[in-house]
Design an enzyme around this catalytic site. Structure first.
Site, mmCIF file in Angstrom:
data_model
loop_
_atom_site.group_PDB
_atom_site.id
_atom_site.type_symbol
_atom_site.label_atom_id
_atom_site.label_comp_id
_atom_site.label_asym_id
_atom_site.label_seq_id
_atom_site.Cartn_x
_atom_site.Cartn_y
_atom_site.Cartn_z
ATOM 1 N N GLU A 50 0.908 -1.136 -0.129
ATOM 2 C CA GLU A 50 0.155 -0.020 -0.267
ATOM 3 C C GLU A 50 0.767 1.854 0.198
ATOM 4 O O GLU A 50 0.068 1.942 0.238
ATOM 5 C CB GLU A 50 -0.397 0.057 1.386
ATOM 6 C CG GLU A 50 -1.734 -1.093 0.910
ATOM 7 C CD GLU A 50 -3.063 -0.951 1.646
ATOM 8 O OE1 GLU A 50 -4.214 -0.581 1.627
ATOM 9 O OE2 GLU A 50 -2.851 -0.645 3.650
ATOM 10 N N HIS B 106 -0.186 5.818 7.733
ATOM 11 C CA HIS B 106 -1.695 4.997 7.409
ATOM 12 C C HIS B 106 -1.898 4.223 8.314
ATOM 13 O O HIS B 106 -0.915 3.093 8.259
ATOM 14 C CB HIS B 106 -1.824 4.100 6.039
ATOM 15 C CG HIS B 106 -2.517 2.715 5.986
ATOM 16 N ND1 HIS B 106 -4.323 3.646 5.560
ATOM 17 C CD2 HIS B 106 -2.886 1.520 5.421
ATOM 18 C CE1 HIS B 106 -5.428 2.664 5.870
ATOM 19 N NE2 HIS B 106 -3.913 1.274 5.263
ATOM 20 N N HIS C 238 -5.423 1.216 10.341
ATOM 21 C CA HIS C 238 -6.029 0.338 10.906
ATOM 22 C C HIS C 238 -7.149 0.326 12.336
ATOM 23 O O HIS C 238 -7.859 -0.697 12.703
ATOM 24 C CB HIS C 238 -5.978 -1.099 10.862
ATOM 25 C CG HIS C 238 -5.410 -1.421 8.795
ATOM 26 N ND1 HIS C 238 -4.863 -2.807 8.864
ATOM 27 C CD2 HIS C 238 -5.455 -0.617 7.814
ATOM 28 C CE1 HIS C 238 -4.108 -2.260 7.383
ATOM 29 N NE2 HIS C 238 -4.546 -1.599 7.167
ATOM 30 N N HIS D 41 -11.801 -0.071 5.807
ATOM 31 C CA HIS D 41 -10.367 -0.550 6.173
ATOM 32 C C HIS D 41 -9.407 0.372 6.706
ATOM 33 O O HIS D 41 -9.098 -0.222 8.010
ATOM 34 C CB HIS D 41 -10.017 -0.211 3.985
ATOM 35 C CG HIS D 41 -8.748 -0.515 4.018
ATOM 36 N ND1 HIS D 41 -7.455 0.037 3.076
ATOM 37 C CD2 HIS D 41 -7.520 -0.774 5.114
ATOM 38 C CE1 HIS D 41 -6.653 -0.858 3.205
ATOM 39 N NE2 HIS D 41 -6.252 -0.761 3.940
HETATM 40 ZN ZN LIG Z 1 -4.440 -0.677 5.444
#
Ligand SMILES: [Zn+2]
Length: 234
Positions: free
Chosen positions: A76, A95, A97, A166
């Site tokens: 990613e 980033h 979760h 996500h």
């Molecule tokens: Zn992710």
């Protein structure tokens, strides 16, 4: 800052985000290269808590590694490359979760600032819908430039965006600021969910949110110092 200082701060950011419950085995943080704004630094594909300086790789704004030496990059990484490309003001990206934020990406209840520590959220947190750019059968991951570009478009000028089903992405003008934002977005989500169970919420208004964010940015070294000290204590 020296090259070594920047890499050391990136390693600390990885460890802090784990310690503070933002990332687990997954999630990542990057920083733009001060010497060349067309490049950024990001770990190879390992759990953030285990990152050391030798894991840090350099990337171009196409998301491709410049010095892989056999190291595997995160799938990613295009989250980072396309945001840096779209937002010259952004110096660092997280980033994750982190769990308390997930409900706000899937229910239509907007994530909004409930206290002064999260004033940076402003009034309406954007939500990325991967089906619009990737169709109905993706694995939800930002695994190419096209999806990264679409995510950066949803983020727009905001400091934070949710990704439906996500996770989320935080951006900042420094590693300290982006770590702060990632931590307090998660705290805000927890408090907002709790408050919603009790009754109607009085959110910060535009002026309160903007002013609180400015004040906290002025004292960002204080929490950073605490988070680093906690790492030393193990
Ligand atoms: Zn992710």
């Amino acid at each position: 800052m020296s090259r070594k200082g920047l890499i050391d701060d990136l390693v600390s950011a990885n460890h802090i985000l784990f310690k503070e419950g933002v990332v687990d085995g997954f999630g990542h943080v990057s920083v733009r290269d001060e010497r060349d704004p067309e490049r950024f630094l990001l770990s190879r594909s390992i759990a953030p808590a285990t990152v050391s300086p030798r894991d840090v790789m350099e990337f171009g704004l196409d998301g491709e590694p410049l010095n892989p030496r056999g190291r595997r990059p995160y799938l990613e990484r295009f989250i980072h490359s396309e945001i840096y490309r779209a937002r010259p003001d952004v110096v660092a990206v997280v980033h994750s979760h982190s769990p308390a934020l997930i409900p706000f990406g899937i229910t239509g209840t907007s994530l909004r600032p409930v206290f002064h520590m999260s004033g940076f959220l402003g009034q309406a947190t954007p939500i990325f819908e991967i089906r619009e750019a990737g169709g109905p059968a993706t694995d939800m991951l930002i695994r190419d430039r096209k999806l990264g570009t679409a995510l950066a478009r949803t983020l727009g000028k905001a400091p934070f965006a949710l990704m439906r089903g996500h996770g989320s992405v935080a951006v900042g003008a420094s590693l300290k600021q982006v770590v702060y934002r990632a931590i307090y977005a998660e705290v805000n989500a927890r408090l907002q969910s709790e408050a919603l169970r009790l009754g109607a919420i009085t959110y910060l208004n535009d002026a309160e949110a903007a002013n609180a964010a400015r004040t906290n940015d002025g004292v960002i070294d204080r929490p950073w110092g605490l988070w680093k000290a906690r790492l030393k204590r193990g």
